[in-house]
Motif scaffolding. Structure first.
Motif, PDB file in Angstrom:
ATOM      1  N   CYS A 173       0.742  -1.310   0.052  1.00 60.31           N
ATOM      2  CA  CYS A 173      -0.161  -0.062   0.204  1.00 60.31           C
ATOM      3  C   CYS A 173       0.859   1.316  -0.046  1.00 60.31           C
ATOM      4  O   CYS A 173       1.699   1.481   0.762  1.00 60.31           O
ATOM      5  CB  CYS A 173      -1.017   0.078   1.190  1.00 60.31           C
ATOM      6  SG  CYS A 173      -1.930   1.495   1.386  1.00 60.31           S
ATOM      7  N   SER A 195      -0.183   4.343   0.794  1.00 64.98           N
ATOM      8  CA  SER A 195      -0.360   5.012   1.946  1.00 64.98           C
ATOM      9  C   SER A 195       0.211   4.649   3.156  1.00 64.98           C
ATOM     10  O   SER A 195       0.766   5.315   4.070  1.00 64.98           O
ATOM     11  CB  SER A 195      -1.881   5.245   2.097  1.00 64.98           C
ATOM     12  OG  SER A 195      -2.497   5.604   0.845  1.00 64.98           O
ATOM     13  N   CYS A 196      -0.147   3.376   3.767  1.00 64.07           N
ATOM     14  CA  CYS A 196       0.267   2.781   4.835  1.00 64.07           C
ATOM     15  C   CYS A 196       1.341   2.081   5.140  1.00 64.07           C
ATOM     16  O   CYS A 196       1.714   1.573   6.115  1.00 64.07           O
ATOM     17  CB  CYS A 196      -1.189   2.075   5.624  1.00 64.07           C
ATOM     18  SG  CYS A 196      -1.580   0.343   5.075  1.00 64.07           S
ATOM     19  N   ALA A 229       1.263  -1.085   4.160  1.00 68.11           N
ATOM     20  CA  ALA A 229       1.080  -2.653   4.463  1.00 68.11           C
ATOM     21  C   ALA A 229       1.365  -3.520   3.296  1.00 68.11           C
ATOM     22  O   ALA A 229       1.153  -3.393   2.043  1.00 68.11           O
ATOM     23  CB  ALA A 229      -0.409  -2.769   4.562  1.00 68.11           C
ATOM     24  N   CYS A 238      -6.660  -0.805  -0.573  1.00 67.70           N
ATOM     25  CA  CYS A 238      -5.935  -1.457   0.529  1.00 67.70           C
ATOM     26  C   CYS A 238      -6.922  -1.878   1.514  1.00 67.70           C
ATOM     27  O   CYS A 238      -7.958  -1.241   1.840  1.00 67.70           O
ATOM     28  CB  CYS A 238      -4.977  -0.382   1.209  1.00 67.70           C
ATOM     29  SG  CYS A 238      -4.244  -1.157   2.689  1.00 67.70           S
ATOM     30  N   SER A 239      -7.035  -3.136   2.033  1.00 73.02           N
ATOM     31  CA  SER A 239      -7.982  -3.506   3.096  1.00 73.02           C
ATOM     32  C   SER A 239      -7.910  -2.989   4.485  1.00 73.02           C
ATOM     33  O   SER A 239      -8.510  -3.007   5.373  1.00 73.02           O
ATOM     34  CB  SER A 239      -7.907  -5.037   3.025  1.00 73.02           C
ATOM     35  OG  SER A 239      -6.797  -5.535   3.444  1.00 73.02           O
ATOM     36  N   HIS A 240      -6.603  -2.278   4.771  1.00 69.50           N
ATOM     37  CA  HIS A 240      -6.402  -1.807   6.049  1.00 69.50           C
ATOM     38  C   HIS A 240      -6.740  -0.350   5.942  1.00 69.50           C
ATOM     39  O   HIS A 240      -7.078   0.187   6.856  1.00 69.50           O
ATOM     40  CB  HIS A 240      -4.766  -1.895   6.166  1.00 69.50           C
ATOM     41  CG  HIS A 240      -4.216  -3.334   6.227  1.00 69.50           C
ATOM     42  ND1 HIS A 240      -4.449  -4.185   7.619  1.00 69.50           N
ATOM     43  CD2 HIS A 240      -3.802  -4.175   5.490  1.00 69.50           C
ATOM     44  CE1 HIS A 240      -3.885  -5.305   7.325  1.00 69.50           C
ATOM     45  NE2 HIS A 240      -3.504  -5.166   6.286  1.00 69.50           N
ATOM     46  N   CYS A 241      -6.388   0.417   5.158  1.00 71.49           N
ATOM     47  CA  CYS A 241      -6.349   1.813   5.214  1.00 71.49           C
ATOM     48  C   CYS A 241      -7.383   2.583   3.754  1.00 71.49           C
ATOM     49  O   CYS A 241      -7.487   3.768   3.824  1.00 71.49           O
ATOM     50  CB  CYS A 241      -5.351   2.699   5.161  1.00 71.49           C
ATOM     51  SG  CYS A 241      -4.112   2.789   3.643  1.00 71.49           S
ATOM     52  N   GLY A 242      -7.536   1.505   2.785  1.00 71.91           N
ATOM     53  CA  GLY A 242      -8.433   2.218   1.588  1.00 71.91           C
ATOM     54  C   GLY A 242      -7.376   2.905   0.845  1.00 71.91           C
ATOM     55  O   GLY A 242      -7.884   3.481  -0.465  1.00 71.91           O
ATOM     56  N   GLY A 243      -6.071   2.867   0.978  1.00 70.65           N
ATOM     57  CA  GLY A 243      -5.053   3.472  -0.162  1.00 70.65           C
ATOM     58  C   GLY A 243      -4.824   2.802  -1.308  1.00 70.65           C
ATOM     59  O   GLY A 243      -5.521   1.736  -1.466  1.00 70.65           O
TER      60      GLY A 243
END
Length: 299
Positions: free
Chosen positions: A143, A145-146, A148, A194-199
């Motif tokens: 990702c 963004s984050c 991951a 991204c399944s964690h932050c939507g990035g």
């Protein structure tokens, strides 16, 4: 106990012609401490095309650049549609005789390491350990963004769910796992976040226009420094990411041997270039050294 030969080498002013004698490669491996640098050519016998050889994908396909990918949602949709389709074939590729020979050399203690420019994971699938993936791996996604890191197979599952019935016919598959599709074929494709932050998700590979992480480059330089010789397998050495290690080895007076059917950008730095298919050449080398190359197991 058989004495290991000692190789010496002085850089040539002019590029060397290709030969069909794999003997110098066998001699280098027999001396031990060999660092392998592999490129797309070692995977062609597994059904993955190369970039610059005869019929290479660059003659018809311009790879996605990092700048295009990060700047445009439309470009990302085009990339993921083509890459998702290509992954169905790419993910099923299996190691060939060349990959298995490299793994066998490693098991017999002849290698100082393996650096690959490929993103297909086939060296590891053949049993090689400690492989440095210079350009990353298509088996992972990251990702932007984050940060991951996730599994490409899990992403493929999510993309299948989001794009039920997506099954266009591709014109060709490329070395980066990208399938050739038209704009019309990718127009309705849905990209998942991204399944964690939507990035934004990106394959964990170095795109064209993106730099190899500095720490990875330094690790590879350390491997070159500690090696007795460098053997290049199936790389044209057109891009600096691989050529710099050939130049480093040559400047240190270490023998550089290239196995590639076509001339390369590194030929002038090499002791020899073996103009043979990788599988046949490395199998012949293994035979000379009395090293068995394991046959593939049944699926």
């Amino acid at each position: 106990m058989r004495m290991r030969p000692t190789l010496s080498w002085t850089p040539a002013e002019d590029p060397i012609p290709g030969t069909t004698d794999p003997g110098p490669v066998a001699d280098a491996l027999g001396a031990g401490g060999v660092l392998v640098l592999s490129g797309a050519g070692i995977s062609t016998e597994s059904g993955i095309p190369d970039y610059r050889g005869e019929g290479g994908s660059l003659s018809r396909h311009t790879p996605m650049t990092y700048q295009d990918f990060t700047a445009s949602a439309r470009a990302r949709r085009r990339y993921w549609a083509r890459s998702h389709l290509g992954w169905r074939t790419f993910g099923r590729a299996r190691p060939n005789a060349g990959h298995r020979a490299v793994a066998a050399f490693g098991r017999h203690g002849l290698l100082a390491g393996v650096i690959t420019q490929n993103v297909d994971g086939l060296h590891q699938a053949a049993g090689s350990e400690g492989v440095v993936e210079l350009h990353g791996s298509l088996s992972r996604v990251v990702c932007l963004s984050c940060g991951a890191v996730g599994s490409r197979r899990e992403l493929a599952r999510r993309l299948e769910e989001a794009n039920a019935g997506f099954d266009p016919v591709a014109a060709a598959l490329n070395p980066d796992g990208d399938a050739d599709l038209t704009d019309e074929q990718v127009g309705g494709f849905r990209v998942v976040p991204c399944s964690h932050c939507g990035g934004v998700l990106k394959p964990d590979v170095v795109f064209f226009g993106e730099a190899v992480p500095p720490r990875r480059v330094e690790h590879c330089r350390d491997l070159v420094s500690g090696a007795s010789s460098l053997i290049v397998l199936g790389s044209s050495l057109t891009v600096m990411s691989g050529l710099r290690f050939v130049r480093q080895a040559a400047q240190a007076g270490k023998p550089v041997l290239i196995v590639n059917r076509d001339p390369t950008r590194g030929d002038r730095h090499a002791l020899t270039r073996i103009a043979l298919p990788l599988g046949a050449a490395l199998t012949a080398v293994a035979d000379r050294l009395g090293i068995p190359v394991e046959a593939p197991t049944a699926a």
